[in-house]
Design an enzyme around this catalytic site. Sequence first.
Site, PDB file in Angstrom:
ATOM      1  CB  SER A 292       7.824   6.555  12.365  1.00 36.93           C
ATOM      2  OG  SER A 292       8.651   7.628  12.701  1.00 36.93           O
TER       3      SER A 292
ATOM      4  CE1 TYR B 166       4.189  10.093  10.475  1.00 37.55           C
ATOM      5  CE2 TYR B 166       6.098  10.111  11.820  1.00 37.55           C
ATOM      6  CZ  TYR B 166       5.578   9.640  10.583  1.00 37.55           C
ATOM      7  OH  TYR B 166       6.202   8.979   9.801  1.00 37.55           O
TER       8      TYR B 166
ATOM      9  N   GLY C 141       2.103   2.560  -2.617  1.00 36.21           N
ATOM     10  CA  GLY C 141       3.242   1.985  -3.634  1.00 36.21           C
ATOM     11  C   GLY C 141       3.858   3.133  -4.793  1.00 36.21           C
ATOM     12  CB  THR C 142       2.297   6.318  -6.155  1.00 34.62           C
ATOM     13  OG1 THR C 142       2.103   7.066  -4.808  1.00 34.62           O
ATOM     14  CG2 THR C 142       0.844   5.423  -6.401  1.00 34.62           C
TER      15      THR C 142
ATOM     16  CB  THR D 238      -0.955   0.093   1.159  1.00 35.68           C
ATOM     17  OG1 THR D 238      -0.194  -0.094   2.481  1.00 35.68           O
ATOM     18  CG2 THR D 238      -1.839  -1.318   1.100  1.00 35.68           C
TER      19      THR D 238
ATOM     20  N   GLY E 180       7.637   2.831  -0.553  1.00 34.87           N
ATOM     21  CA  GLY E 180       6.767   1.821  -0.912  1.00 34.87           C
ATOM     22  C   GLY E 180       7.169   1.479  -2.576  1.00 34.87           C
TER      23      GLY E 180
END
Length: 260
Positions: free
Chosen positions: A140, A153, A14-15, A12, A19
């Site tokens: 993270s 976050y 992945g653009t 997910t 990813g």
Amino acid sequence: MKRFTNKTALITGGTSGMGLATAARLLDEGAHVVITGRDQARLDSAAAHLGAGPDRLLAVRADVAAPADLDGLVRRTAAWRDGLDVVFANAGVAVFQPTHEVTETDFDHVVDVNFKGVFFTVQKVLPLLRERGSIVINASWTLHRGLAAASVYAASKAAVHSLTRTLGADLAPRGIRVNSVSPGYIDTPMYRDVMPDPAVEALVAADIPLRSLGSPQDVAAAVAFLASGDAAYITGQDLVIDGGLVGSVPVARGDAPAFG
């Protein structure tokens, strides 16, 4: 190495960034890969960049924060390859603001994508995930060390780190391993959006013992390891990929000890 020949992986987000680099790495190692993204133009660009044919790569527009989109993703994946061996729950957003400036809209957006999106991605794909499969969640470094202006976050990433451990226990009877990666400062488009000032980047690098930002390929290599048979006895763990940021204090420039 071709550790993923005849295996199918879902990534997910992945653009771009981590990813996209992971998609390239798994394709190179023999996998059939499904990538997702919210923006169709970016998804098309990523697919063109990866250069794999329709028998090796499936690009599906999906927002992980929308369960209906995830249902569509599952249907298309099942029709394409029938099952999954690897899931990299990577889609995420970053909002960095002082705590007193965070709005309810900001809070909901971060939690919807970073926590709810990860949870329901895993839940929805479980029927497709084969025995002895592997899930890797993108967490993270901020869950290990406080960072100003990152309250929501960091909390969302701490949540998925906790999810890693509980899912590792839940899915162990099926032989499915669940681990997370905690990247440090990685040179991605998202990082550049948040930290565009070269002067700030120099300050960031000075806080890293290895003195440089990481690359998306550094994270991709770690994900590939955790997803592969090389990590067959590892589950419920977090792998920090940060150049020493969390665990070490950098030596001041010019003060490095001499050896030999």
